[in-house]
Design a protein around this motif. Structure first.
Motif, PDB file in Angstrom:
ATOM      1  N   LYS A 129       3.421   8.602   1.878  1.00 43.66           N
ATOM      2  CA  LYS A 129       4.278   9.438   2.724  1.00 43.66           C
ATOM      3  C   LYS A 129       4.443   8.864   4.131  1.00 43.66           C
ATOM      4  O   LYS A 129       5.139   9.453   4.954  1.00 43.66           O
ATOM      5  N   LEU A 130       3.789   7.742   4.415  1.00 40.78           N
ATOM      6  CA  LEU A 130       3.872   7.127   5.741  1.00 40.78           C
ATOM      7  C   LEU A 130       5.321   6.749   6.025  1.00 40.78           C
ATOM      8  O   LEU A 130       5.909   5.922   5.334  1.00 40.78           O
ATOM      9  N   ARG A 131       5.888   7.374   7.054  1.00 39.74           N
ATOM     10  CA  ARG A 131       7.303   7.167   7.355  1.00 39.74           C
ATOM     11  C   ARG A 131       7.593   5.803   7.966  1.00 39.74           C
ATOM     12  O   ARG A 131       8.621   5.203   7.692  1.00 39.74           O
ATOM     13  N   GLU A 132       6.707   5.347   8.824  1.00 40.99           N
ATOM     14  CA  GLU A 132       6.926   4.073   9.516  1.00 40.99           C
ATOM     15  C   GLU A 132       5.752   3.137   9.263  1.00 40.99           C
ATOM     16  O   GLU A 132       4.742   3.211   9.954  1.00 40.99           O
ATOM     17  N   PRO A 133       5.854   2.267   8.253  1.00 37.21           N
ATOM     18  CA  PRO A 133       4.744   1.375   7.902  1.00 37.21           C
ATOM     19  C   PRO A 133       4.234   0.516   9.063  1.00 37.21           C
ATOM     20  O   PRO A 133       3.079   0.124   9.082  1.00 37.21           O
ATOM     21  N   ALA A 134       5.088   0.237  10.044  1.00 40.13           N
ATOM     22  CA  ALA A 134       4.662  -0.588  11.186  1.00 40.13           C
ATOM     23  C   ALA A 134       3.548   0.085  11.984  1.00 40.13           C
ATOM     24  O   ALA A 134       2.808  -0.580  12.707  1.00 40.13           O
ATOM     25  N   TYR A 135       3.410   1.387  11.846  1.00 39.79           N
ATOM     26  CA  TYR A 135       2.396   2.129  12.599  1.00 39.79           C
ATOM     27  C   TYR A 135       1.177   2.476  11.747  1.00 39.79           C
ATOM     28  O   TYR A 135       0.453   3.412  12.056  1.00 39.79           O
ATOM     29  N   PHE A 136       0.932   1.714  10.704  1.00 42.79           N
ATOM     30  CA  PHE A 136      -0.196   1.996   9.810  1.00 42.79           C
ATOM     31  C   PHE A 136      -1.514   2.070  10.576  1.00 42.79           C
ATOM     32  O   PHE A 136      -2.292   2.995  10.409  1.00 42.79           O
ATOM     33  N   ARG A 137      -1.772   1.092  11.434  1.00 49.99           N
ATOM     34  CA  ARG A 137      -3.034   1.036  12.182  1.00 49.99           C
ATOM     35  C   ARG A 137      -3.197   2.284  13.056  1.00 49.99           C
ATOM     36  O   ARG A 137      -4.240   2.925  13.050  1.00 49.99           O
ATOM     37  N   THR A 138      -2.171   2.634  13.789  1.00 49.63           N
ATOM     38  CA  THR A 138      -2.214   3.821  14.643  1.00 49.63           C
ATOM     39  C   THR A 138      -2.400   5.075  13.803  1.00 49.63           C
ATOM     40  O   THR A 138      -3.169   5.962  14.161  1.00 49.63           O
ATOM     41  N   TRP A 139      -1.712   5.135  12.700  1.00 49.88           N
ATOM     42  CA  TRP A 139      -1.764   6.298  11.805  1.00 49.88           C
ATOM     43  C   TRP A 139      -3.176   6.515  11.263  1.00 49.88           C
ATOM     44  O   TRP A 139      -3.709   7.622  11.311  1.00 49.88           O
ATOM     45  N   ILE A 140      -3.804   5.461  10.767  1.00 48.38           N
ATOM     46  CA  ILE A 140      -5.146   5.624  10.192  1.00 48.38           C
ATOM     47  C   ILE A 140      -6.171   5.921  11.291  1.00 48.38           C
ATOM     48  O   ILE A 140      -7.108   6.692  11.087  1.00 48.38           O
ATOM     49  N   MET A 141      -5.977   5.360  12.481  1.00 49.31           N
ATOM     50  CA  MET A 141      -6.884   5.668  13.599  1.00 49.31           C
ATOM     51  C   MET A 141      -6.745   7.127  14.013  1.00 49.31           C
ATOM     52  O   MET A 141      -7.737   7.780  14.338  1.00 49.31           O
ATOM     53  N   ARG A 142      -5.543   7.619  13.970  1.00 49.19           N
ATOM     54  CA  ARG A 142      -5.320   9.029  14.310  1.00 49.19           C
ATOM     55  C   ARG A 142      -6.035   9.935  13.298  1.00 49.19           C
ATOM     56  O   ARG A 142      -6.633  10.941  13.671  1.00 49.19           O
ATOM     57  N   ILE A 143      -5.973   9.574  12.036  1.00 48.35           N
ATOM     58  CA  ILE A 143      -6.685  10.337  10.997  1.00 48.35           C
ATOM     59  C   ILE A 143      -8.187  10.283  11.269  1.00 48.35           C
ATOM     60  O   ILE A 143      -8.876  11.311  11.200  1.00 48.35           O
ATOM     61  N   LEU A 144      -8.693   9.110  11.593  1.00 45.99           N
ATOM     62  CA  LEU A 144     -10.120   8.965  11.885  1.00 45.99           C
ATOM     63  C   LEU A 144     -10.532   9.790  13.095  1.00 45.99           C
ATOM     64  O   LEU A 144     -11.567  10.470  13.066  1.00 45.99           O
ATOM     65  N   ILE A 145      -9.748   9.767  14.142  1.00 41.94           N
ATOM     66  CA  ILE A 145     -10.063  10.558  15.333  1.00 41.94           C
ATOM     67  C   ILE A 145     -10.131  12.037  14.975  1.00 41.94           C
ATOM     68  O   ILE A 145     -11.035  12.754  15.405  1.00 41.94           O
ATOM     69  N   HIS A 146      -9.189  12.484  14.164  1.00 42.07           N
ATOM     70  CA  HIS A 146      -9.198  13.886  13.739  1.00 42.07           C
ATOM     71  C   HIS A 146     -10.471  14.209  12.954  1.00 42.07           C
ATOM     72  O   HIS A 146     -11.097  15.262  13.180  1.00 42.07           O
ATOM     73  N   GLU A 147     -10.877  13.332  12.067  1.00 40.66           N
ATOM     74  CA  GLU A 147     -12.103  13.554  11.287  1.00 40.66           C
ATOM     75  C   GLU A 147     -13.333  13.577  12.198  1.00 40.66           C
ATOM     76  O   GLU A 147     -14.235  14.386  12.005  1.00 40.66           O
ATOM     77  N   CYS A 148     -13.365  12.689  13.175  1.00 34.69           N
ATOM     78  CA  CYS A 148     -14.484  12.677  14.133  1.00 34.69           C
ATOM     79  C   CYS A 148     -14.530  13.983  14.918  1.00 34.69           C
ATOM     80  O   CYS A 148     -15.608  14.539  15.157  1.00 34.69           O
ATOM     81  N   ALA A 156       0.840  -1.206   0.000  1.00 36.68           N
ATOM     82  CA  ALA A 156       0.000   0.000   0.000  1.00 36.68           C
ATOM     83  C   ALA A 156       0.871   1.250   0.000  1.00 36.68           C
ATOM     84  O   ALA A 156       0.568   2.224  -0.702  1.00 36.68           O
ATOM     85  N   CYS A 157       1.953   1.227   0.758  1.00 34.63           N
ATOM     86  CA  CYS A 157       2.858   2.385   0.804  1.00 34.63           C
ATOM     87  C   CYS A 157       3.530   2.637  -0.544  1.00 34.63           C
ATOM     88  O   CYS A 157       3.898   3.771  -0.845  1.00 34.63           O
ATOM     89  N   SER A 158       3.660   1.577  -1.341  1.00 34.29           N
ATOM     90  CA  SER A 158       4.254   1.770  -2.659  1.00 34.29           C
ATOM     91  C   SER A 158       3.195   1.951  -3.750  1.00 34.29           C
ATOM     92  O   SER A 158       3.520   1.919  -4.931  1.00 34.29           O
ATOM     93  N   GLY A 159       1.931   2.156  -3.341  1.00 32.05           N
ATOM     94  CA  GLY A 159       0.911   2.529  -4.309  1.00 32.05           C
ATOM     95  C   GLY A 159      -0.060   1.449  -4.731  1.00 32.05           C
ATOM     96  O   GLY A 159      -0.881   1.675  -5.625  1.00 32.05           O
ATOM     97  N   ASP A 160      -0.035   0.291  -4.142  1.00 32.55           N
ATOM     98  CA  ASP A 160      -0.932  -0.802  -4.513  1.00 32.55           C
ATOM     99  C   ASP A 160      -2.326  -0.564  -3.934  1.00 32.55           C
ATOM    100  O   ASP A 160      -2.533  -0.653  -2.721  1.00 32.55           O
ATOM    101  N   ARG A 161      -3.287  -0.272  -4.800  1.00 25.71           N
ATOM    102  CA  ARG A 161      -4.673   0.008  -4.374  1.00 25.71           C
ATOM    103  C   ARG A 161      -5.326  -1.182  -3.706  1.00 25.71           C
ATOM    104  O   ARG A 161      -6.034  -1.043  -2.724  1.00 25.71           O
ATOM    105  N   ASP A 162      -5.113  -2.355  -4.286  1.00 29.11           N
ATOM    106  CA  ASP A 162      -5.741  -3.561  -3.742  1.00 29.11           C
ATOM    107  C   ASP A 162      -5.247  -3.857  -2.331  1.00 29.11           C
ATOM    108  O   ASP A 162      -6.024  -4.263  -1.471  1.00 29.11           O
ATOM    109  N   ALA A 163      -3.963  -3.676  -2.097  1.00 27.82           N
ATOM    110  CA  ALA A 163      -3.407  -3.907  -0.763  1.00 27.82           C
ATOM    111  C   ALA A 163      -4.017  -2.924   0.229  1.00 27.82           C
ATOM    112  O   ALA A 163      -4.374  -3.310   1.352  1.00 27.82           O
TER     113      ALA A 163
END
Length: 178
Positions: free
Chosen positions: A63-82, A13-20
């Motif tokens: 642009k995700l610097r640390e792929p290991a934190y994908f889950r935390t990163w997307i949750m942070r985005i969601l919290i901001h949107e909420c 996903a970080c390298s652009g794969d939509r399906d991933a």
């Protein structure tokens, strides 16, 4: 999804794969909804927040610097949107413009959720994440980019406000659980 498949999909996903990216989002859909529902009261608002968060995550995943934190990163985005949706609702809700005396006289009628809604933004978010979504302080600290000590002091302050508004004794009965 196995740990290896998850890591592989994050890398793809970080390298652009939509399906991933789609697989990752599908894997997290219940978590995303649960988090949004904790922070927002209407299903439509949850759907809007999730949709906007996924779109922003999709655009930003390269642009995700640390792929290991994908889950935390997307949750942070969601919290901001909420938070954004909550702020918009608060500005348009007439009941939030009640005179101070009316709000004070209604304090004895408040239940816990109404009292939590009265907390200022960082305290309200913290209480909802920790108590309603059962998230550990370490995970919240990582998401909010603050220390656990700061979160503990904020929780203490939030509990004091809630105890006051709910007419609970200040000492002894207000611990980490309501």
């Amino acid at each position: 999804m196995s740990e290896l498949a998850w890591k592989t999909d994050v890398q793809l996903a970080c390298s652009g794969d939509r399906d991933a990216f789609a697989r990752l989002v599908r894997e997290m859909q219940n978590e995303l909804y649960g988090m949004a529902r904790t922070l927002l009261s209407k299903d439509e608002d949850c759907a809007d927040a999730i949709q906007e968060a996924i779109l922003k995550a999709y655009r930003g995943v390269p642009k995700l610097r640390e792929p290991a934190y994908f889950r935390t990163w997307i949750m942070r985005i969601l919290i901001h949107e909420c938070q954004q949706i909550y702020r918009k609702q608060k500005r348009t809700t007439l009941s939030d413009n009640l005179p101070e005396r009316a709000a004070q006289s209604a304090e004895s009628d408040l239940d816990l959720r109404q009292a939590v809604e009265r907390l200022e933004e960082p305290l309200r978010l913290l209480v909802k994440l920790h108590y309603f979504a059962d998230m550990p302080l370490a995970q919240i600290a990582e998401m909010m980019d603050v220390s656990e000590g700061t979160l503990k002091s904020r929780l203490y302050r939030a509990r004091r406000y809630l105890a006051k508004w709910l007419n609970l004794p200040e000492r002894g009965e207000v611990g980490y659980e309501f």
